[in-house]
Design an enzyme around this catalytic site. Structure first.
Site, PDB file in Angstrom:
ATOM      1  N   CYS A   1       5.707   2.780   8.954  1.00 21.04           N
ATOM      2  CA  CYS A   1       6.391   3.784   8.131  1.00 21.04           C
ATOM      3  C   CYS A   1       6.584   5.115   8.859  1.00 21.04           C
ATOM      4  O   CYS A   1       7.431   5.921   8.482  1.00 21.04           O
ATOM      5  CB  CYS A   1       5.619   4.025   6.838  1.00 21.04           C
ATOM      6  SG  CYS A   1       5.600   2.574   5.780  1.00 21.04           S
TER       7      CYS A   1
ATOM      8  N   HIS B   1       8.582  11.013   4.295  1.00 19.89           N
ATOM      9  CA  HIS B   1       8.606   9.562   4.095  1.00 19.89           C
ATOM     10  C   HIS B   1       8.487   9.314   2.597  1.00 19.89           C
ATOM     11  O   HIS B   1       7.681   9.957   1.920  1.00 19.89           O
ATOM     12  CB  HIS B   1       7.433   8.927   4.852  1.00 19.89           C
ATOM     13  CG  HIS B   1       7.244   7.478   4.515  1.00 19.89           C
ATOM     14  ND1 HIS B   1       8.288   6.590   4.500  1.00 19.89           N
ATOM     15  CD2 HIS B   1       6.132   6.768   4.168  1.00 19.89           C
ATOM     16  CE1 HIS B   1       7.831   5.389   4.159  1.00 19.89           C
ATOM     17  NE2 HIS B   1       6.530   5.477   3.955  1.00 19.89           N
TER      18      HIS B   1
ATOM     19  N   ASN C   1       9.999   2.336  -1.209  1.00 20.56           N
ATOM     20  CA  ASN C   1       9.503   2.625   0.143  1.00 20.56           C
ATOM     21  C   ASN C   1      10.238   1.715   1.131  1.00 20.56           C
ATOM     22  O   ASN C   1      10.030   0.503   1.138  1.00 20.56           O
ATOM     23  CB  ASN C   1       7.993   2.365   0.176  1.00 20.56           C
ATOM     24  CG  ASN C   1       7.375   2.674   1.529  1.00 20.56           C
ATOM     25  OD1 ASN C   1       8.076   2.848   2.527  1.00 20.56           O
ATOM     26  ND2 ASN C   1       6.058   2.747   1.574  1.00 20.56           N
TER      27      ASN C   1
END
Ligand code: UT7
Length: 323
Positions: free
Chosen positions: A114, A250, A280
Site C-alpha cells: 500500500c 493512502h 482500499n
C-alpha cells in the site's frame, strides 16, 4: 539551480463494475452500517473477469499522457507500483509499455504494497535528478479483488481495484520550498511486522493465496506512524503542517485518515478523501486520489501536497510535493 521532478499530467481508471456495501450482506455476516462506520467505505470497483492490473494501469497511463499532452515515446521510464502484477513475471510495467506502443526507454515494477506509490515517486525522482530519465510515468495499479478470501468479512469488504498515474518531468528549480515538484520524502520499513498484513501465497507455496490482516494491529501502526512520517518529510522540505494545502493520504480507512489529519493539525477540508467510492486500492489509492482531487477542482497548480501511506511489510512513508 536544482533539478526537480514536476507533475506534468495525471489520470486514472476505475473498472466499470461498482459494488455497494449492501452486496456483501447476501454472502457474509456484515452490514452496510458496519462497513461505513468502521472504514468509511460505501462502494468499490471490481475488475471484470479477465481484466488485469496492466489493463487498468495502461488506461490510467493513457489518461495521464493525454493530460500532459504527451505520447508514449516521449517517456523515458515507466515505474509501476503494484503487488498484483498479472503474472509473476514479466513485470506489469513492461506489459503496459507494450500496450502503450512505447518502443524506447525502460520499465519495471516496484513492490511496497500500500506504500508502493510513495516509494515509486521517490524512485522516479531519483531517476530524474540523477539524469537517467527526463520524463517518468509513475503508475499505481492493483486488482486486490484477486487476493480476497470472500469468506473473511474482516478483509473482503475493504479492498477495491483501480489505477492512477502521474507523468513526472525534469524542471529547473531555485532549490527552495517554493519550487514546483517533489520537495522531500521520508521512507521506512520494518520487516518484523510481516505477520500482521500479508498474502498467504506466492512462488514458495504454488498458489496465489489470500490477503490476511490483523486489522486492529495495522490500524494502531497507521495512526502512530503516518503523521510522524509526514512531519519528517515536511521538516526536510523546510515546511510545516500550516503550509499544507492538501493531505492526499493512502485511502484505507476514514478513521485512520482523520486521525492522521488531526495529529498533523490539518482540518479535514484540506484532505482529499476518496475511500468512500474506491475502498482500499493499495498502491493505486494515492494516484487515484490525486487525479480525482484535480478533477473535483480541489488540487490546483502551486498547491503544497503531502502524501502518506502504510502497508504490508510494514512499509510506510510520505512525499511532499508542490503541484
Ligand atoms: O492498506 C493497508 C493498511 N490497512 C489498513 O490500514 C487497515 C487497518 N485496519 C482497519 O481499517 C480496521 O482495523 C478494520 C476496518 C479492518 C476493522 O475495524 P476495527 O474497528 O479495528 O474492528 P475489529 O477488527 O476490532 O472488529 C470489531 C468487531 C469484531 O467482532 P467482535 O470480536 O467484537 O465480536 C469483528 O469480528 O467487528 C467484527 N467484524 C465485522 N462485523 C461486521 C469484522 N469485520 C466485520 C464486517 N462486518 N465486515
Amino acid at each position: 539551480m536544482t533539478i526537480r521532478a514536476v507533475v506534468k499530467g495525471v489520470g486514472h481508471y476505475l473498472p466499470e463494475r461498482v459494488v455497494p456495501n449492501s452486496e456483501f450482506e447476501a454472502t457474509i455476516d456484515t452490514s452496510d452500517e458496519w462497513i461505513r462506520s468502521r472504514s468509511g467505505i460505501e462502494r468499490r470497483h471490481f475488475a471484470a473477469e479477465g481484466q488485469t492490473t496492466s489493463d487498468l494501469g495502461a488506461r490510467a497511463a493513457r489518461a495521464a499522457l493525454a493530460d500532459a499532452g504527451l505520447v508514449a515515446d516521449d517517456i523515458d521510464a515507466i515505474l509501476v507500483a503494484t503487488s498484483t502484477a498479472d503474472l509473476t513475471f514479466p513485470s506489469a510495467a513492461t506489459m503496459i509499455q507494450a500496450e502503450l506502443g512505447m518502443t524506447r526507454g525502460f520499465a519495471f515494477d516496484l513492490q511496497a504494497v500500500c506504500a508502493g506509490f510513495v516509494f515509486a515517486l521517490t524512485q522516479a525522482q531519483a531517476l530524474i535528478v540523477s539524469g537517467q530519465a527526463r520524463r517518468v510515468l509513475v503508475i499505481g495499479a492493483e486488482t486486490f479483488s484477486r487476493l480476497m478470501d470472500w469468506t473473511d468479512r474482516g478483509t473482503c469488504v475493504l479492498f477495491g481495484d483501480g489505477a492512477g498515474a502521474l507523468v513526472l518531468e525534469a524542471a529547473k528549480g531555485a532549490g527552495t520550498a517554493a519550487d514546483r515538484g517533489i520537495l522531500a520524502s521520508d521512507l521506512h520499513s520494518d520487516g518484523r511486522f510481516k505477520d500482521i498484513l500479508y498474502v498467504d501465497g506466492g512462488v514458495s507455496t504454488g498458489k496465489t493465496g489470500h490477503l490476511r490482516m490483523a486489522g486492529k494491529e495495522v490500524f494502531r501502526h497507521a495512526v502512530e506512524k503516518l503523521a510522524e512520517t509526514a512531519h519528517t518529510a515536511l521538516e526536510k522540505a523546510g515546511l510545516s503542517s500550516g503550509d499544507v494545502d492538501w493531505i492526499v493520504p493512502h485511502q484505507a480507512n476514514l478513521r485512520i485518515i482523520s486521525a492522521t489529519a488531526q495529529r498533523m493539525q490539518v482540518p479535514m477540508d484540506r484532505v482529499v478523501v476518496t475511500v468512500q467510492d474506491h475502498g482500499n486500492t493499495s498502491a493505486a489509492s494515492i494516484p487515484l486520489a490525486l487525479s480525482v482531487g484535480k478533477q473535483r477542482g480541489q488540487i490546483k497548480p502551486g498547491d503544497l501536497i503531502v502524501t502518506e501511506a502504510i502497508g504490508g511489510g510494514l512499509a510506510w512513508g510520505s512525499v511532499v510535493l508542490r503541484w
